[in-house]
Design a protein around this motif. Structure first.
Motif, PDB file in Angstrom:
ATOM      1  N   ARG A  16       0.289  -0.935  -0.092  1.00  0.00           N
ATOM      2  CA  ARG A  16       0.067  -0.304   0.013  1.00  0.00           C
ATOM      3  C   ARG A  16       1.021   1.483  -0.101  1.00  0.00           C
ATOM      4  O   ARG A  16       1.949   1.035   0.307  1.00  0.00           O
ATOM      5  N   VAL A  17       0.388   2.153  -0.902  1.00  0.00           N
ATOM      6  CA  VAL A  17       1.023   3.120  -0.043  1.00  0.00           C
ATOM      7  C   VAL A  17       0.054   4.549  -0.064  1.00  0.00           C
ATOM      8  O   VAL A  17      -1.093   4.472  -0.108  1.00  0.00           O
ATOM      9  N   ALA A  18       0.508   5.365   1.147  1.00  0.00           N
ATOM     10  CA  ALA A  18      -0.539   6.151   2.099  1.00  0.00           C
ATOM     11  C   ALA A  18       0.352   7.692   2.337  1.00  0.00           C
ATOM     12  O   ALA A  18       0.880   7.445   2.800  1.00  0.00           O
ATOM     13  N   GLY A  19      -0.188   8.006   1.224  1.00  0.00           N
ATOM     14  CA  GLY A  19       0.501  10.103   1.231  1.00  0.00           C
ATOM     15  C   GLY A  19       1.804   9.493   0.832  1.00  0.00           C
ATOM     16  O   GLY A  19       1.805   9.149  -0.489  1.00  0.00           O
ATOM     17  N   ASP A  20       2.456  10.340   1.410  1.00  0.00           N
ATOM     18  CA  ASP A  20       4.601   9.762   0.772  1.00  0.00           C
ATOM     19  C   ASP A  20       4.861   8.885   1.230  1.00  0.00           C
ATOM     20  O   ASP A  20       6.011   8.204   1.054  1.00  0.00           O
ATOM     21  N   ARG A  21       3.992   7.747   2.350  1.00  0.00           N
ATOM     22  CA  ARG A  21       4.906   6.246   2.864  1.00  0.00           C
ATOM     23  C   ARG A  21       4.072   4.935   1.630  1.00  0.00           C
ATOM     24  O   ARG A  21       3.362   5.417   1.426  1.00  0.00           O
ATOM     25  N   VAL A  22       5.122   4.348   1.725  1.00  0.00           N
ATOM     26  CA  VAL A  22       5.256   3.093   0.932  1.00  0.00           C
ATOM     27  C   VAL A  22       5.338   1.937   1.929  1.00  0.00           C
ATOM     28  O   VAL A  22       6.171   1.993   2.770  1.00  0.00           O
ATOM     29  N   TYR A  23       4.645   1.176   1.848  1.00  0.00           N
ATOM     30  CA  TYR A  23       4.941  -0.062   3.431  1.00  0.00           C
ATOM     31  C   TYR A  23       5.103  -1.230   2.113  1.00  0.00           C
ATOM     32  O   TYR A  23       3.480  -1.312   0.935  1.00  0.00           O
ATOM     33  N   LEU A  24       5.708  -1.715   2.522  1.00  0.00           N
ATOM     34  CA  LEU A  24       5.837  -3.815   1.931  1.00  0.00           C
ATOM     35  C   LEU A  24       4.794  -4.691   3.178  1.00  0.00           C
ATOM     36  O   LEU A  24       5.181  -4.838   3.870  1.00  0.00           O
ATOM     37  N   ASP A  25       5.114  -5.697   1.816  1.00  0.00           N
ATOM     38  CA  ASP A  25       4.492  -7.154   3.203  1.00  0.00           C
ATOM     39  C   ASP A  25       5.686  -7.235   3.267  1.00  0.00           C
ATOM     40  O   ASP A  25       6.318  -8.297   2.222  1.00  0.00           O
ATOM     41  N   ASP A  41       9.259  10.146  -6.007  1.00  0.00           N
ATOM     42  CA  ASP A  41       7.538  10.347  -6.863  1.00  0.00           C
ATOM     43  C   ASP A  41       7.261   9.125  -5.985  1.00  0.00           C
ATOM     44  O   ASP A  41       8.226   7.517  -6.424  1.00  0.00           O
ATOM     45  N   ARG A  42       5.897   8.797  -5.248  1.00  0.00           N
ATOM     46  CA  ARG A  42       5.816   7.490  -5.002  1.00  0.00           C
ATOM     47  C   ARG A  42       5.433   6.451  -6.128  1.00  0.00           C
ATOM     48  O   ARG A  42       4.856   5.658  -5.663  1.00  0.00           O
ATOM     49  N   ARG A  43       4.738   7.072  -6.797  1.00  0.00           N
ATOM     50  CA  ARG A  43       4.382   6.832  -8.638  1.00  0.00           C
ATOM     51  C   ARG A  43       5.349   5.571  -8.819  1.00  0.00           C
ATOM     52  O   ARG A  43       5.334   4.993  -9.628  1.00  0.00           O
ATOM     53  N   THR A  44       6.346   5.842  -8.309  1.00  0.00           N
ATOM     54  CA  THR A  44       7.100   4.469  -9.093  1.00  0.00           C
ATOM     55  C   THR A  44       7.370   3.201  -8.584  1.00  0.00           C
ATOM     56  O   THR A  44       8.061   2.719  -8.327  1.00  0.00           O
ATOM     57  N   PHE A  45       6.954   3.076  -7.048  1.00  0.00           N
ATOM     58  CA  PHE A  45       6.338   2.194  -6.210  1.00  0.00           C
ATOM     59  C   PHE A  45       4.859   1.782  -6.699  1.00  0.00           C
ATOM     60  O   PHE A  45       4.412   1.878  -5.045  1.00  0.00           O
ATOM     61  N   PRO A  46       4.102   0.811  -7.941  1.00  0.00           N
ATOM     62  CA  PRO A  46       3.264   0.694  -7.326  1.00  0.00           C
ATOM     63  C   PRO A  46       2.345  -0.563  -6.702  1.00  0.00           C
ATOM     64  O   PRO A  46       3.492  -1.425  -6.634  1.00  0.00           O
ATOM     65  N   VAL A  47       1.744  -0.518  -6.120  1.00  0.00           N
ATOM     66  CA  VAL A  47       0.512  -1.732  -5.745  1.00  0.00           C
ATOM     67  C   VAL A  47       1.150  -2.685  -5.953  1.00  0.00           C
ATOM     68  O   VAL A  47       1.022  -2.774  -7.600  1.00  0.00           O
TER      69      VAL A  47
END
Length: 143
Positions: A16-25, A41-47
């Motif tokens: 998931r991506v929440a605001g400016d944070r990216v979370y990994l499983d 750019d957080r878009r470089t880390f799509p779910v």
């Protein structure tokens, strides 16, 4: 999937991506925050995207991940260069932004800036942060 082990490299999926944070499983329903470069750019880390990351404990004692990979992981030996010496010990360049500590009690000999030493990387007993020891004989079995 088992929970991602601290001090090791893993391939983890963005969950998931929440605001400016990216979370990994990290497995077993656990999430680990990805430490990104400021302004990245957080878009470089799509779910669903898989990333090769290193999992460690940060200054706030939280498990986090980074796409910067160190020269060695927990449980490994490496030749690393001393970049500074302070009142708590020597700090080694191991390829991450934050240098790796070798406490004085873990130095086979007093370490000097600019010299490289063979060290073993392991999680400290308290807190689990990674540290190194040049007393490598303790980590080698006779077998």
């Amino acid at each position: 999937m088992a929970v991602a082990e601290t001090g090791k490299n893993h391939t983890l999926k963005v969950c998931r991506v929440a605001g400016d944070r990216v979370y990994l499983d990290a497995g077993d329903g656990e999430e680990i925050r990805l430490r990104t470069v400021r302004g990245q750019d957080r878009r470089t880390f799509p779910v669903g995207h898989e990333l090769r990351v290193f999992v460690f404990i940060d200054d706030n004692e939280q498990h986090v991940a980074t796409t910067s990979l160190p020269r060695a992981e927990a449980g490994q030996f490496a030749w690393l260069k001393v970049v500074s010496v302070t009142s708590v010990g020597a700090f080694l360049d191991w390829g991450l932004v934050k240098d790796l500590l070798v406490p004085y009690r873990e130095q086979q000999q007093t370490m000097e800036v600019g010299r490289s030493y063979l060290v073993h990387i392991y999680p400290a007993a308290r807190g689990g942060r990674l540290v190194a020891s040049s007393r490598v004989e303790r980590f080698i079995s006779d077998e």
